[in-house]
Design an enzyme around this catalytic site. Structure first.
Site, short mmCIF file in Angstrom:
data_model
loop_
_atom_site.label_atom_id
_atom_site.label_comp_id
_atom_site.label_asym_id
_atom_site.label_seq_id
_atom_site.Cartn_x
_atom_site.Cartn_y
_atom_site.Cartn_z
N GLY A 54 0.78 -1.24 0.00
CA GLY A 54 0.00 0.00 0.00
C GLY A 54 0.80 1.28 0.00
O GLY A 54 0.37 2.29 -0.56
N GLU A 109 3.93 4.27 5.94
CA GLU A 109 2.74 3.41 5.83
C GLU A 109 1.61 4.18 5.15
O GLU A 109 1.54 5.41 5.24
CB GLU A 109 2.36 2.94 7.24
CG GLU A 109 1.10 2.10 7.36
CD GLU A 109 1.13 0.79 6.59
OE1 GLU A 109 1.36 0.81 5.37
OE2 GLU A 109 0.86 -0.26 7.20
N ASP A 110 0.73 3.45 4.47
CA ASP A 110 -0.39 4.11 3.81
C ASP A 110 -1.44 4.59 4.80
O ASP A 110 -1.89 5.74 4.73
CB ASP A 110 -1.02 3.17 2.75
CG ASP A 110 -1.36 1.78 3.29
OD1 ASP A 110 -1.19 1.52 4.51
OD2 ASP A 110 -1.81 0.94 2.48
N ASP A 113 -5.08 2.06 10.89
CA ASP A 113 -6.49 1.75 11.11
C ASP A 113 -6.64 1.33 12.59
O ASP A 113 -6.73 2.17 13.47
CB ASP A 113 -6.88 0.65 10.12
CG ASP A 113 -8.34 0.29 10.12
OD1 ASP A 113 -9.16 1.14 10.50
OD2 ASP A 113 -8.68 -0.85 9.74
N VAL A 163 -11.40 3.32 2.25
CA VAL A 163 -10.87 4.16 1.17
C VAL A 163 -9.92 3.37 0.27
O VAL A 163 -9.30 2.39 0.71
CB VAL A 163 -10.13 5.40 1.74
CG1 VAL A 163 -11.11 6.35 2.41
CG2 VAL A 163 -9.02 5.00 2.69
N ASP A 169 -5.75 -0.47 -1.75
CA ASP A 169 -6.56 -1.35 -2.60
C ASP A 169 -7.81 -1.86 -1.91
O ASP A 169 -7.95 -1.80 -0.69
CB ASP A 169 -5.74 -2.57 -3.01
CG ASP A 169 -5.59 -3.56 -1.85
OD1 ASP A 169 -5.14 -3.13 -0.77
OD2 ASP A 169 -5.94 -4.75 -2.02
#
Ligand code: IMP
Ligand code: MG
Length: 200
Positions: A54, A109-110, A113, A163, A169
């Site tokens: 990601g 990091e993307d 969460d 998202v 993805d």
């Protein structure tokens, strides 16, 4: 063979996506983060570690906004099954190619969460003798946090919605969007596409 433009269903204007953060806004924020990181790490030759897959687009743009000498590495990790997720235990699918003892590490990091993956990874990297370990994340879904993870360089806070785009993805699709969008309907998102085996 000629392809009629009418037959191209553009992923970029897919009606199942609601734009959340434009490509321009992402680039503007990355320039700010890059300037901040350049100042903070001056003279320290940081090693940026991108978390695959990601974060690869964010890393590639972020590193070009950082003007000091640096290195990059990649790591690929995957959460275990549902019952393991609560423990925050993850599996390393592709490890670093170098030792990081004494290095200043900036994990890229993307999205953060629940924070379970990152808290494991940050602890793992510290245990290898890094001089410092900090985190740059493009997105923060703070409402979903289960484990506290300090984000040293944050792009954007976002609401608790799924998202995609700009590297993120859904079942391996949408990573190529130049913006971040909210996926409206997850079933529709997979229609007509070959299924991927779930990995990272
Ligand atoms: P966590 O913080 O341990 O829950 O895991 C974060 C990882 O879950 C990210 O690195 C992403 O791979 C994935 N993830 C979480 N939220 C989203 C989302 O909204 N879209 C795409 N991937 C997500
Ligand atoms: Mg990830």
């Amino acid at each position: 063979m000629a392809t009629s433009p009418a037959r191209i269903m553009s992923e970029f204007s897919n009606p199942n996506l609601e734009p959340l953060i434009t490509g321009e806004a992402i680039q503007a924020r990355i320039r700010e983060l890059g300037a901040e990181i350049s100042r903070d790490y001056a003279g320290r030759n940081p090693l940026l570690i991108g978390v695959l897959k990601g974060a690869f687009i964010f890393l590639s743009d972020l590193m070009r906004a950082i003007e000091i000498p640096l290195g990059i590495e990649f790591i690929a990790i995957s959460s275990y099954g549902a019952e393991m997720r609560t423990s925050g235990e993850v599996r390393i699918l592709k490890d670093l190619d170098v030792a990081i003892e004494g290095r200043h590490i900036l994990v890229v990091e993307d999205i953060v969460d629940t924070g379970l993956t990152l808290s494991y990874l940050l602890a793992n990297l510290k245990s290898r003798g890094a001089e410092s370990v900090k985190l740059a994340a493009l997105l923060d879904k703070h409402d979903r946090r289960e484990k506290d993870v300090p984000i040293d360089y944050l792009g954007f806070q976002i609401p608790d919605k799924f998202v995609v785009g700009y590297g993120l993805d859904f079942a391996e699709r949408y990573r190529n969007l130049p913006y971040i969008g909210v996926l409206k309907n997850q079933e529709e998102a997979q229609m007509g596409l070959p299924m991927n085996a779930p990995v990272a």
